[in-house]
Design a protein around this motif. Structure first.
Motif, PDB file in Angstrom:
ATOM      1  N   ILE A  36      13.065  -8.595  58.796  1.00 60.53           N
ATOM      2  CA  ILE A  36      12.072  -7.954  59.508  1.00 60.53           C
ATOM      3  C   ILE A  36      12.474  -6.509  59.652  1.00 60.53           C
ATOM      4  O   ILE A  36      11.766  -5.638  59.305  1.00 60.53           O
ATOM      5  CB  ILE A  36      11.412  -8.487  60.751  1.00 60.53           C
ATOM      6  N   CYS A  37      13.646  -6.419  60.303  1.00 57.41           N
ATOM      7  CA  CYS A  37      14.106  -4.904  60.287  1.00 57.41           C
ATOM      8  C   CYS A  37      14.244  -4.264  58.926  1.00 57.41           C
ATOM      9  O   CYS A  37      13.763  -2.970  58.978  1.00 57.41           O
ATOM     10  CB  CYS A  37      15.488  -4.872  61.141  1.00 57.41           C
ATOM     11  N   ALA A  38      14.748  -4.863  57.770  1.00 57.10           N
ATOM     12  CA  ALA A  38      14.915  -4.359  56.765  1.00 57.10           C
ATOM     13  C   ALA A  38      13.667  -3.775  55.986  1.00 57.10           C
ATOM     14  O   ALA A  38      13.493  -2.839  55.420  1.00 57.10           O
ATOM     15  CB  ALA A  38      15.789  -5.179  55.758  1.00 57.10           C
ATOM     16  N   VAL A  39      12.605  -4.455  56.207  1.00 60.28           N
ATOM     17  CA  VAL A  39      11.177  -4.368  55.579  1.00 60.28           C
ATOM     18  C   VAL A  39      10.660  -3.404  56.304  1.00 60.28           C
ATOM     19  O   VAL A  39       9.986  -2.472  55.620  1.00 60.28           O
ATOM     20  CB  VAL A  39      10.459  -5.657  55.407  1.00 60.28           C
ATOM     21  N   PHE A  40      10.428  -3.440  57.530  1.00 61.25           N
ATOM     22  CA  PHE A  40       9.662  -2.376  58.434  1.00 61.25           C
ATOM     23  C   PHE A  40      10.625  -1.318  58.691  1.00 61.25           C
ATOM     24  O   PHE A  40       9.796  -0.496  59.291  1.00 61.25           O
ATOM     25  CB  PHE A  40       9.226  -3.171  59.678  1.00 61.25           C
ATOM     26  N   HIS A 134      10.414 -13.854  50.799  1.00 58.12           N
ATOM     27  CA  HIS A 134       9.741 -12.547  50.925  1.00 58.12           C
ATOM     28  C   HIS A 134       9.004 -12.500  52.338  1.00 58.12           C
ATOM     29  O   HIS A 134       8.125 -13.034  52.772  1.00 58.12           O
ATOM     30  CB  HIS A 134       8.513 -12.490  50.024  1.00 58.12           C
ATOM     31  N   THR A 135       9.542 -11.759  53.324  1.00 60.50           N
ATOM     32  CA  THR A 135       9.141 -11.393  54.572  1.00 60.50           C
ATOM     33  C   THR A 135       7.642 -11.115  54.452  1.00 60.50           C
ATOM     34  O   THR A 135       7.008 -11.238  55.218  1.00 60.50           O
ATOM     35  CB  THR A 135      10.025 -10.293  55.159  1.00 60.50           C
ATOM     36  N   VAL A 136       7.467  -9.858  53.505  1.00 57.62           N
ATOM     37  CA  VAL A 136       6.105  -9.256  53.621  1.00 57.62           C
ATOM     38  C   VAL A 136       6.070  -9.368  52.245  1.00 57.62           C
ATOM     39  O   VAL A 136       6.884  -9.116  51.197  1.00 57.62           O
ATOM     40  CB  VAL A 136       5.984  -8.007  54.030  1.00 57.62           C
ATOM     41  N   LEU A 144       4.784   0.982  50.614  1.00 58.32           N
ATOM     42  CA  LEU A 144       5.616   1.572  51.773  1.00 58.32           C
ATOM     43  C   LEU A 144       6.893   2.372  51.108  1.00 58.32           C
ATOM     44  O   LEU A 144       7.107   3.634  51.578  1.00 58.32           O
ATOM     45  CB  LEU A 144       6.096   0.384  52.742  1.00 58.32           C
ATOM     46  N   MET A 145       7.350   1.772  50.327  1.00 61.62           N
ATOM     47  CA  MET A 145       8.453   2.707  49.718  1.00 61.62           C
ATOM     48  C   MET A 145       8.077   3.838  48.920  1.00 61.62           C
ATOM     49  O   MET A 145       8.690   4.937  49.139  1.00 61.62           O
ATOM     50  CB  MET A 145       9.221   1.865  48.486  1.00 61.62           C
ATOM     51  N   ALA A 146       7.127   3.996  48.442  1.00 60.98           N
ATOM     52  CA  ALA A 146       6.179   5.243  47.997  1.00 60.98           C
ATOM     53  C   ALA A 146       6.005   6.179  49.048  1.00 60.98           C
ATOM     54  O   ALA A 146       6.495   7.297  48.950  1.00 60.98           O
ATOM     55  CB  ALA A 146       4.979   4.894  47.120  1.00 60.98           C
ATOM     56  N   LEU A 147       5.479   5.675  50.176  1.00 59.10           N
ATOM     57  CA  LEU A 147       5.063   6.675  51.301  1.00 59.10           C
ATOM     58  C   LEU A 147       6.353   7.291  52.056  1.00 59.10           C
ATOM     59  O   LEU A 147       6.397   8.265  52.555  1.00 59.10           O
ATOM     60  CB  LEU A 147       4.141   5.926  52.227  1.00 59.10           C
TER      61      LEU A 147
END
Length: 461
Positions: A36-40, A134-136, A144-147
């Protein structure tokens, strides 16, 4: 609500939605805290705080040695009713916000997908190349990566707030099986991005269609046609109290617009507290910030005076640094969105309102008050844009851009800067007077780009 609380509630609301609407069912495990930490992109303590709220609300059971387990029991009918009660009352607002989001985020994604740093891309790539947990959803991570590559917390904040309201992007699941069938091996970053961009749009449009099909069915099934309606509100995350920053912006705008004239004294603390509907202590803290911004000075026993000439702001003060950062990030968001938003607004506004706007804009430029023109542009969009989501966004941006005034008054004293600024404003006024909307928008975009560059230099110095 503080910045930290808003951030951990993103975790809470994301997993609450996925539990309530059946993505995670009773007895299943949530992803590990590290995933969760890695994705968010959040610290473990922030994620734990979000999970703790989920536990208090009866959704999960936390185990220090294992992944959190879902303990919320529901059946398909309960999940369907929960979804209906959320989405049906918000149908019109969701339709509006989806159209607004195209104007707000599409240009951000197009720009930054080409600029996102290689390290971020390498972290993301395994998400769609490997058969992982896949967490999300990948499309969610992709956006998210783009922004994130913009390095603009305000834009990310707006994106999170839009997702919190829409909710349905949280619920995507079917695309995961499809995306793993794509063969990305050996393809360059740009080739992968082109494929994923098309895939993202396709998945998103399908999700939108499924959502509105569900809403139409649920309206009849649960007899929710006459329910209360809702609207999107953008809550900006700050490290310091919201009321204080909002009041500072309001007073700066009132000084800039001549409501509080140079050399005059502001009303007493109790009168300001009553007028702005805040506490006296909030007024006192705000006046201290205004003094550090170089706009006012307080005198013992006399009150607070608007300085006849603004002095240099105290850039070392944390509140001024925060204001400067928010102004810079607002400029970047405006630069990326102003053209499409203006084209939409001026294309829909009544001729009488457009003529009134063009006349006021031209009058300000001729009176050498061009520094007020961005303010009236944002006010015009707030009043005339047909999309409520854009109105809400630009209302907040109008508030935040007030922070630029203390710095603008000093730069306008520079003859070369003033001449260049005035030339752009005269071109803009000419385009607007001839109803050349695209040319007018180009001028404002150029001005915002130059202003962002100037403020970035001040922040670095």
């Amino acid at each position: 609500m503080s910045s930290d609380e808003r951030i951990y509630r993103l975790v809470f609301e994301y997993y609450e939605a996925r539990i309530l609407y059946g993505y995670y069912k009773y007895g299943e495990n949530l992803p590990s805290i590290s995933k969760i930490c890695a994705v968010f992109h959040m610290a473990p303590a922030t994620v734990r705080a979000g999970l703790s709220v989920l536990e208090k609300q009866g959704y999960i059971k936390i185990d220090a040695r294992k992944a959190s387990k879902v303990i919320y029991k529901s059946n398909p009918e309960m999940r369907r009713r929960s979804a209906a009660e959320y989405f049906v009352p918000r149908k019109k607002a969701i339709q509006d916000l989806l159209m607004s989001s195209e104007l707000l985020f599409e240009s951000c994604r197009v720009l930054e997908l080409n600029q996102s740093n290689f390290g971020e891309w390498e972290k993301f790539r395994p998400s769609f190349e490997q058969n992982t947990d896949h967490t999300v959803p990948v499309t969610f991570q992709f956006c998210l990566m783009a922004l994130r590559a913009l390095d603009n917390s305000l834009i990310l904040n707006l994106y999170w707030e839009v997702l919190r309201f829409l909710k349905f992007p949280y619920l995507a699941e079917d695309e995961m099986r499809n995306i793993r069938q794509e063969n990305f091996e050996g393809k360059s970053k740009s080739e992968c991005i082109v494929m994923l961009t098309g895939y993202f749009k396709d998945c998103f449009h399908k999700s939108v269609k499924r959502l509105f099909d569900f809403i139409d069915e649920a309206q009849r099934e649960f007899e929710l046609e006459q329910t209360e309606t809702f609207s999107f509100q953008w809550n900006i995350y700050r490290q310091r109290p919201q009321f204080c920053y909002t009041l500072v912006c309001s007073v700066i705008r009132d000084i800039k617009n001549g409501i509080y004239t140079k050399g005059s004294f502001l009303p007493s603390l109790p009168k300001m507290a009553k007028y702005y509907k805040v506490s006296v202590s909030t007024v006192r803290r705000s006046l201290s910030i205004l003094s550090s911004a170089g706009l006012t000075k307080s005198f013992q026993g006399k009150g607070t005076q608007v300085l006849p000439e603004a002095v240099q702001a105290d850039i070392g003060r944390p509140e001024i640094q925060d204001g400067l950062r928010m102004y810079q990030e607002s400029l970047q968001l405006l630069k990326l969105t102003i053209k499409n938003v203006l084209l939409r607004t001026l294309g829909c506004a009544p001729d009488t309102q457009k003529q009134k706007f063009a006349k006021r804009f031209s009058e300000l430029v001729k009176a050498e008050k061009g520094y007020l023109c961005i303010e009236i542009c944002l006010a015009f969009i707030e009043e005339e844009c047909p999309l409520s989501g854009i109105k809400e966004c630009y209302r907040k941006l109008r508030e935040l851009t007030a922070w630029g005034y203390p710095f603008a008054v000093h730069r306008l004293k520079d003859e070369a800067y003033y001449e260049a600024f005035q030339k752009i404003m005269e071109h803009a006024a000419g385009h607007l007077g001839r109803d050349e909307i695209s040319g007018f928008a180009d001028c404002l975009e150029m001005l915002l780009q130059q202003e962002e560059k100037n403020i970035r230099e001040i922040a670095v110095d």
